[in-house]
Design a protein around this motif. Structure first.
Motif, PDB file in Angstrom:
ATOM      1  N   ALA A  30     -12.910   2.515  17.437  1.00 63.66           N
ATOM      2  CA  ALA A  30     -11.600   4.108  17.460  1.00 63.66           C
ATOM      3  C   ALA A  30     -11.823   5.236  17.230  1.00 63.66           C
ATOM      4  CB  ALA A  30     -10.435   2.537  16.877  1.00 63.66           C
ATOM      5  N   VAL A  31     -10.975   5.955  16.854  1.00 63.62           N
ATOM      6  CA  VAL A  31     -11.212   7.693  16.811  1.00 63.62           C
ATOM      7  C   VAL A  31     -10.401   7.674  15.317  1.00 63.62           C
ATOM      8  CG1 VAL A  31     -11.819   9.910  16.704  1.00 63.62           C
ATOM      9  CG2 VAL A  31     -12.767   8.376  18.377  1.00 63.62           C
ATOM     10  N   ILE A  32     -10.799   8.331  14.304  1.00 69.33           N
ATOM     11  CA  ILE A  32     -10.188   8.121  12.819  1.00 69.33           C
ATOM     12  C   ILE A  32      -9.724   9.866  12.862  1.00 69.33           C
ATOM     13  CG2 ILE A  32      -8.874   6.946  10.988  1.00 69.33           C
ATOM     14  CD1 ILE A  32     -10.716   4.494  11.598  1.00 69.33           C
ATOM     15  N   ARG A  33      -8.917  10.058  12.405  1.00 68.88           N
ATOM     16  CA  ARG A  33      -8.404  11.603  11.710  1.00 68.88           C
ATOM     17  C   ARG A  33      -8.929  10.681  10.331  1.00 68.88           C
ATOM     18  NH1 ARG A  33      -9.755  16.080  13.494  1.00 68.88           N
ATOM     19  NH2 ARG A  33      -9.301  15.642  15.355  1.00 68.88           N
ATOM     20  N   VAL A  34      -9.225  11.243   9.654  1.00 67.33           N
ATOM     21  CA  VAL A  34      -9.752  11.232   8.365  1.00 67.33           C
ATOM     22  C   VAL A  34      -8.538  11.985   7.614  1.00 67.33           C
ATOM     23  CG1 VAL A  34     -11.766  11.097   6.520  1.00 67.33           C
ATOM     24  CG2 VAL A  34     -12.128  10.882   8.892  1.00 67.33           C
ATOM     25  N   ARG A  35      -8.344  11.308   6.372  1.00 63.04           N
ATOM     26  CA  ARG A  35      -7.238  11.716   5.396  1.00 63.04           C
ATOM     27  C   ARG A  35      -8.779  12.060   3.769  1.00 63.04           C
ATOM     28  NH1 ARG A  35      -2.052  12.437   6.237  1.00 63.04           N
ATOM     29  NH2 ARG A  35      -1.861  13.474   4.700  1.00 63.04           N
ATOM     30  N   ALA A  36      -9.270  10.608   4.237  1.00 59.25           N
ATOM     31  CA  ALA A  36      -9.610  10.831   3.340  1.00 59.25           C
ATOM     32  C   ALA A  36     -10.655   9.590   2.952  1.00 59.25           C
ATOM     33  CB  ALA A  36      -9.147   9.783   1.681  1.00 59.25           C
ATOM     34  N   SER A  37     -12.471  10.171   2.220  1.00 60.28           N
ATOM     35  CA  SER A  37     -13.320   9.518   2.727  1.00 60.28           C
ATOM     36  C   SER A  37     -14.364   9.083   0.907  1.00 60.28           C
ATOM     37  CB  SER A  37     -14.169  10.291   2.891  1.00 60.28           C
ATOM     38  OG  SER A  37     -13.942  10.868   4.382  1.00 60.28           O
ATOM     39  N   GLY A  38     -14.343   8.100   0.761  1.00 53.97           N
ATOM     40  CA  GLY A  38     -14.960   7.717  -0.334  1.00 53.97           C
ATOM     41  C   GLY A  38     -16.217   8.263  -0.570  1.00 53.97           C
TER      42      GLY A  38
END
Length: 337
Positions: A30-38
């Protein structure tokens, strides 16, 4: 789509923001539209050239993201839906506005959790769970020494120890002690001005602790801090990056100083020496999935509360790296889109 690349080894300023094509999901992704990355110390080590598991440069790093499902690939017949809020484990590529991820590595994000808090869970809390519950067998009444206690893994470990009823001794610079005490650390030790081994023995009346979590590389001293039946869990070697310059020659003496533990001594001392590397457990994704779902349930119930120390825009990833290198963070550092 923008992403942050490591084109070569060097200081934080070598990081480059590049535009590229949107990802296309393969079967089962699935493609995730990223809102936050660790952001993790391993990312810093990769940029410095000290992280052997990093992909060849130029590369995009990042082990964890939170966001919304944007597209489903072929073969996904349930469990995930477009628009769903999720958190995911990513085997690199997380420093981006979108990423394609295998479904087994994607988890529903509890409604009450922010995207930033969600991105603070996978690496830090899974590492802490493996060290304390699976290997360390932490129990009520245990005493646990947590090195770099103010970091992302350290704060996760403190919360898990509190849930288990264990007492925490934590090392950190003096300016972070108030925050650690507020988080539940019973005894704070300033590693810059105090001998942590002497302090541990003073605090425990010479007995030592039951578990030590060490990512600093001070393994020999940490081993000596153990009581009989104690467990030393090693999960990093940050001393190799002291000075934060990409030079294997400068770091070589620190690597050569890593101690060897003779089996006879370990047996006679009744102690255990354990290693944990979450990045080498991709073939145990079902185990990681079970643990991750349990952690998110604890977050949903309020038993765990990820600590996000500071956020930076994705385009300011260099500042995030420098913030971690300077050891200024208390809790997780997160990039936001």
């Amino acid at each position: 789509m923008r992403s942050v690349w490591i084109p070569r080894t060097g200081p934080p300023e070598v990081l480059e923001v590049r535009d590229g094509p949107e990802p296309t999901p393969a079967a089962g992704q699935a493609v995730i539209r990223v809102r936050a990355s660790g952001v993790n110390f391993a990312d810093v080590m990769a940029r410095l050239g000290f992280y052997a598991d990093a992909p060849p440069r130029p590369c995009v790093v990042g082990y964890e993201v939170a966001g919304t499902i944007e597209r489903l690939g072929p073969g996904l017949d349930g469990g995930l839906a477009v628009g769903q809020r999720v958190v995911a484990l990513t085997r690199f590529g997380g420093y981006a506005e979108a990423i394609a991820v295998p479904a087994a590595q994607i988890f529903p994000l509890p409604d009450a959790m922010t995207f930033e808090a969600g991105a603070a869970v996978p690496v830090n809390y899974l590492t802490a769970v493996l060290m304390l519950r699976r290997f360390g067998n932490v129990q009520a009444g245990d005493r646990v020494l947590v090195h770099a206690a103010a970091g992302g893994v350290g704060m996760a470990a403190i919360q898990l120890c509190k849930l288990a009823g264990a007492e925490v001794l934590g090392t950190a610079s003096a300016g972070k002690h108030a925050g650690l005490r507020a988080a539940g650390v019973a005894h704070t030790i300033d590693y810059r001005t105090q001998d942590f081994e002497a302090e541990v023995m003073r605090i425990t009346g010479g007995r030592g602790v039951d578990i030590v979590l060490d990512a600093t590389g001070a393994f020999r001293k940490s081993y000596r801090c153990l009581a009989p039946l104690g467990r030393l869990v090693m999960f990093g070697f940050s001393q190799a990056a002291t000075g934060m310059t990409p030079s294997w020659l400068a770091a070589l003496p620190k690597f050569l100083a890593i101690p060897w533990f003779h089996p006879a001594r370990i047996m006679n001392d009744n102690k255990a020496v354990i290693g944990v590397n979450l990045g080498h457990l991709w073939d145990r994704i079902e185990l990681l999935r079970r643990e991750m779902l349990a952690l998110l349930e604890d977050c949903k119930a309020g038993r765990l509360a990820p600590v996000v120390g500071k956020t930076f825009p994705l385009t300011d990833a260099a500042a995030a790296h420098r913030y971690i290198q300077e050891r200024r963070n208390v809790g997780k550092v997160v990039l936001t889109c």
